[in-house]
Design a protein around this motif. Sequence first.
Motif, PDB file in Angstrom:
ATOM      1  N   ARG A 213       0.813  -1.215   0.000  1.00  0.00           N
ATOM      2  CA  ARG A 213       0.000   0.000   0.000  1.00  0.00           C
ATOM      3  C   ARG A 213       0.848   1.267   0.000  1.00  0.00           C
ATOM      4  NH1 ARG A 213      -5.378  -0.738   3.856  1.00  0.00           N
ATOM      5  NH2 ARG A 213      -6.233  -2.549   2.775  1.00  0.00           N
ATOM      6  N   ASP A 214       2.140   1.093  -0.144  1.00  0.00           N
ATOM      7  CA  ASP A 214       3.040   2.241  -0.157  1.00  0.00           C
ATOM      8  C   ASP A 214       3.163   2.725  -1.595  1.00  0.00           C
ATOM      9  OD1 ASP A 214       5.170   4.041  -0.026  1.00  0.00           O
ATOM     10  OD2 ASP A 214       6.121   2.954   1.616  1.00  0.00           O
ATOM     11  N   ARG A 215       2.286   3.641  -1.999  1.00  0.00           N
ATOM     12  CA  ARG A 215       2.230   4.074  -3.400  1.00  0.00           C
ATOM     13  C   ARG A 215       3.505   4.770  -3.872  1.00  0.00           C
ATOM     14  NH1 ARG A 215      -3.379   7.201  -3.663  1.00  0.00           N
ATOM     15  NH2 ARG A 215      -2.664   7.794  -1.565  1.00  0.00           N
ATOM     16  N   PRO A 216       4.124   5.643  -3.067  1.00  0.00           N
ATOM     17  CA  PRO A 216       5.389   6.239  -3.549  1.00  0.00           C
ATOM     18  C   PRO A 216       6.471   5.193  -3.798  1.00  0.00           C
ATOM     19  CG  PRO A 216       4.501   7.487  -1.696  1.00  0.00           C
ATOM     20  CD  PRO A 216       3.680   6.243  -1.797  1.00  0.00           C
ATOM     21  N   TYR A 217       6.585   4.222  -2.910  1.00  0.00           N
ATOM     22  CA  TYR A 217       7.612   3.194  -3.086  1.00  0.00           C
ATOM     23  C   TYR A 217       7.270   2.298  -4.269  1.00  0.00           C
ATOM     24  CZ  TYR A 217      11.520   0.348  -1.397  1.00  0.00           C
ATOM     25  OH  TYR A 217      12.730  -0.303  -1.271  1.00  0.00           O
ATOM     26  N   ALA A 331      24.127   2.672  -8.538  1.00  0.00           N
ATOM     27  CA  ALA A 331      24.478   3.358  -7.297  1.00  0.00           C
ATOM     28  C   ALA A 331      23.310   4.165  -6.754  1.00  0.00           C
ATOM     29  CB  ALA A 331      25.685   4.263  -7.539  1.00  0.00           C
ATOM     30  N   GLY A 332      22.607   4.890  -7.621  1.00  0.00           N
ATOM     31  CA  GLY A 332      21.461   5.671  -7.168  1.00  0.00           C
ATOM     32  C   GLY A 332      20.312   4.804  -6.718  1.00  0.00           C
ATOM     33  N   SER A 333      20.062   3.735  -7.440  1.00  0.00           N
ATOM     34  CA  SER A 333      18.958   2.836  -7.114  1.00  0.00           C
ATOM     35  C   SER A 333      19.160   2.173  -5.760  1.00  0.00           C
ATOM     36  CB  SER A 333      18.832   1.779  -8.211  1.00  0.00           C
ATOM     37  OG  SER A 333      17.877   0.808  -7.867  1.00  0.00           O
ATOM     38  N   TRP A 334      20.397   1.759  -5.461  1.00  0.00           N
ATOM     39  CA  TRP A 334      20.661   1.128  -4.154  1.00  0.00           C
ATOM     40  C   TRP A 334      20.338   2.085  -3.016  1.00  0.00           C
ATOM     41  CZ3 TRP A 334      26.082  -0.335  -6.316  1.00  0.00           C
ATOM     42  CH2 TRP A 334      25.954  -1.451  -7.151  1.00  0.00           C
ATOM     43  N   GLN A 335      20.754   3.322  -3.150  1.00  0.00           N
ATOM     44  CA  GLN A 335      20.478   4.317  -2.114  1.00  0.00           C
ATOM     45  C   GLN A 335      18.985   4.511  -1.935  1.00  0.00           C
ATOM     46  OE1 GLN A 335      21.990   6.577  -0.020  1.00  0.00           O
ATOM     47  NE2 GLN A 335      24.093   5.893  -0.302  1.00  0.00           N
ATOM     48  N   ILE A 336      18.274   4.687  -3.029  1.00  0.00           N
ATOM     49  CA  ILE A 336      16.833   4.938  -2.961  1.00  0.00           C
ATOM     50  C   ILE A 336      16.106   3.766  -2.314  1.00  0.00           C
ATOM     51  CG2 ILE A 336      14.751   5.218  -4.373  1.00  0.00           C
ATOM     52  CD1 ILE A 336      16.567   6.823  -6.342  1.00  0.00           C
ATOM     53  N   GLY A 337      16.425   2.549  -2.769  1.00  0.00           N
ATOM     54  CA  GLY A 337      15.734   1.373  -2.262  1.00  0.00           C
ATOM     55  C   GLY A 337      15.940   1.156  -0.780  1.00  0.00           C
ATOM     56  N   PHE A 338      17.146   1.427  -0.278  1.00  0.00           N
ATOM     57  CA  PHE A 338      17.453   1.217   1.136  1.00  0.00           C
ATOM     58  C   PHE A 338      16.935   2.350   2.015  1.00  0.00           C
ATOM     59  CE2 PHE A 338      20.732  -2.179   0.579  1.00  0.00           C
ATOM     60  CZ  PHE A 338      20.302  -2.987   1.619  1.00  0.00           C
ATOM     61  N   THR A 394      12.045  10.201 -11.553  1.00  0.00           N
ATOM     62  CA  THR A 394      12.498   9.608 -10.295  1.00  0.00           C
ATOM     63  C   THR A 394      12.644  10.656  -9.195  1.00  0.00           C
ATOM     64  OG1 THR A 394      13.621   7.778 -11.397  1.00  0.00           O
ATOM     65  CG2 THR A 394      14.391   8.350  -9.192  1.00  0.00           C
ATOM     66  N   GLU A 395      13.119  11.855  -9.536  1.00  0.00           N
ATOM     67  CA  GLU A 395      13.341  12.880  -8.506  1.00  0.00           C
ATOM     68  C   GLU A 395      12.052  13.298  -7.807  1.00  0.00           C
ATOM     69  OE1 GLU A 395      15.783  17.068  -7.817  1.00  0.00           O
ATOM     70  OE2 GLU A 395      15.604  16.200  -9.823  1.00  0.00           O
ATOM     71  N   PRO A 396      10.977  13.682  -8.509  1.00  0.00           N
ATOM     72  CA  PRO A 396       9.740  14.003  -7.789  1.00  0.00           C
ATOM     73  C   PRO A 396       9.136  12.792  -7.079  1.00  0.00           C
ATOM     74  CG  PRO A 396       9.396  14.080 -10.178  1.00  0.00           C
ATOM     75  CD  PRO A 396      10.866  13.994  -9.947  1.00  0.00           C
ATOM     76  N   ALA A 397       9.355  11.598  -7.606  1.00  0.00           N
ATOM     77  CA  ALA A 397       8.852  10.397  -6.928  1.00  0.00           C
ATOM     78  C   ALA A 397       9.561  10.198  -5.591  1.00  0.00           C
ATOM     79  CB  ALA A 397       9.041   9.168  -7.821  1.00  0.00           C
ATOM     80  N   VAL A 398      10.862  10.460  -5.557  1.00  0.00           N
ATOM     81  CA  VAL A 398      11.604  10.357  -4.294  1.00  0.00           C
ATOM     82  C   VAL A 398      11.115  11.407  -3.303  1.00  0.00           C
ATOM     83  CG1 VAL A 398      13.880  10.716  -3.246  1.00  0.00           C
ATOM     84  CG2 VAL A 398      13.645   9.251  -5.249  1.00  0.00           C
ATOM     85  N   TRP A 400       8.148  12.692  -3.139  1.00  0.00           N
ATOM     86  CA  TRP A 400       6.840  12.215  -2.679  1.00  0.00           C
ATOM     87  C   TRP A 400       7.025  11.170  -1.572  1.00  0.00           C
ATOM     88  CZ3 TRP A 400       3.239   8.499  -5.822  1.00  0.00           C
ATOM     89  CH2 TRP A 400       2.014   8.365  -5.153  1.00  0.00           C
ATOM     90  N   ALA A 401       7.935  10.244  -1.796  1.00  0.00           N
ATOM     91  CA  ALA A 401       8.193   9.204  -0.795  1.00  0.00           C
ATOM     92  C   ALA A 401       8.730   9.811   0.499  1.00  0.00           C
ATOM     93  CB  ALA A 401       9.170   8.172  -1.355  1.00  0.00           C
ATOM     94  N   GLU A 402       9.606  10.814   0.384  1.00  0.00           N
ATOM     95  CA  GLU A 402      10.134  11.466   1.586  1.00  0.00           C
ATOM     96  C   GLU A 402       9.016  12.143   2.368  1.00  0.00           C
ATOM     97  OE1 GLU A 402      14.496  13.069   1.305  1.00  0.00           O
ATOM     98  OE2 GLU A 402      13.438  13.673  -0.517  1.00  0.00           O
ATOM     99  N   ARG A 403       8.103  12.828   1.682  1.00  0.00           N
ATOM    100  CA  ARG A 403       6.986  13.473   2.379  1.00  0.00           C
ATOM    101  C   ARG A 403       6.102  12.436   3.066  1.00  0.00           C
ATOM    102  NH1 ARG A 403       6.891  16.534  -2.456  1.00  0.00           N
ATOM    103  NH2 ARG A 403       5.106  15.331  -3.222  1.00  0.00           N
ATOM    104  N   ALA A 404       5.883  11.304   2.379  1.00  0.00           N
ATOM    105  CA  ALA A 404       5.072  10.239   2.974  1.00  0.00           C
ATOM    106  C   ALA A 404       5.745   9.688   4.225  1.00  0.00           C
ATOM    107  CB  ALA A 404       4.841   9.123   1.956  1.00  0.00           C
ATOM    108  N   ARG A 405       7.078   9.541   4.190  1.00  0.00           N
ATOM    109  CA  ARG A 405       7.798   9.046   5.369  1.00  0.00           C
ATOM    110  C   ARG A 405       7.690  10.045   6.517  1.00  0.00           C
ATOM    111  NH1 ARG A 405       7.255   5.556   2.820  1.00  0.00           N
ATOM    112  NH2 ARG A 405       8.639   4.052   1.837  1.00  0.00           N
ATOM    113  N   ALA A 406       7.790  11.345   6.208  1.00  0.00           N
ATOM    114  CA  ALA A 406       7.696  12.369   7.252  1.00  0.00           C
ATOM    115  C   ALA A 406       6.315  12.357   7.898  1.00  0.00           C
ATOM    116  CB  ALA A 406       8.006  13.746   6.657  1.00  0.00           C
TER     117      ALA A 406
END
Length: 421
Positions: A213-217, A331-338, A394-398, A400-406
């Motif tokens: 259910r994590d739409r940004p991820y 390299a970027g994908s590993w950071q984002i995924g973790f 990818t940048e706006p998607a990240v 979005w995910a950061e806002r969802a985490r906050a």
Amino acid sequence: MTNAPSPAPQASRAPRALLLAQLSNAIGDGAFYVTSALYFSQIVGLSAARIGTGLTLAWAVGSVAGVWLGHLADRRGPRSTAVLLALATAAAVASFLFIRAFVPFLIAAAVYATAQSGLAAARQALLAGLVEPSARTEVLARLQSVLNAGLAVGAGLGGLALHAGTRTAYLSVFALDAAGFLVCALVLRGLPPVAPAPAPVASAGEPRLAVLRDRPYALLTLLNALMLLRLPLLSLALPLWIVQRTSAPGWVVSALFVLNTGAVMLFQVRVARKVTGLSGATRAVRLAGAVMLASCAVFAVTAVDLGPWTTVAVLALGAALQVVAEMRHSAGSWQIGFVLAPAGRIGQYQGFYGTGVPVARTLGPLLVTALLVTWGVPGWLLLGGIFLLTGVVTEPAVRWAERARARAAVTHGATELVEAH
């Protein structure tokens, strides 16, 4: 936001063990990948259509199961889960020694794909528990370099089996791959145990597999899968393009493969060290999309009859651009995924994020061959445009995910405060 527990001090040698585990099964996998299709077609007698259908179904099952097995690694402990899944993979590979018909092949392939997908997720959770967050991207880069080295060695061994062309030679490859996963299980068993992650506090009605259910991820997982279309591009579409649509000699296919694997082995760690944090990761993925567009445009030029050696030079330039994009994206994908995986759910989140690989490998060949072999130059440019757009989005998607985490952190803090009173 709750931070993940710091890795135990006794885990300081964990990266070396993880590298050894990666190398042990990569060599066997490299040999398996280059021989399995011919074994099942020429020795067992399955048609190409049945092999393709069986592998597609198997990886579809494995992709879904990988999320559940990643969740199991979170709840039961990643080390024991990874060991069991390495043993299950070894058993699945060994069962190929006795396959004589389609249905057993389908079952064995499904078990193999499921165990492989789950093992990848459990290993990521194990790495997260044993390696400091600041060192994870570099360790992942080293794992990628070792993976490529192992696959290259294994492919050479598989080539010897193909040259022999006997049933015994093929079966020796399967035995080698199974043995590699047994060694992998043994090495992982020697790592320090990682305690199961405490179950995060769930909101009312939230499913056990919260990642679903994590739409940004989920969007980031989709974007990662689109960027991973470079996998069938290198292994399938480009070889077909070179043979059918250019004047380059056939040996260029192998030369470009060597160029790719060699560059990753030599430079992936160096590239990954420069990618830190989500901002650096999004820049790396955006640049990867732009470089992939340039690579596709260069490859498209070879549709013109430039002469054999000029064509070879242009293909080499396109391949060089492609591997630069590959290393940046990895390299970027590993950071984002973790970074965007919540503490306590790294296994299931990595299991979900990792579905991009089997999706790209099963559905990607149909897409890239249709675009490139059928459409030619317009297909190359369209594919390059997909890479470019994916990198930009990818940048706006990240964000979005950061806002969802906050928001989730604020909600979780409020819930804890209410419960405390």
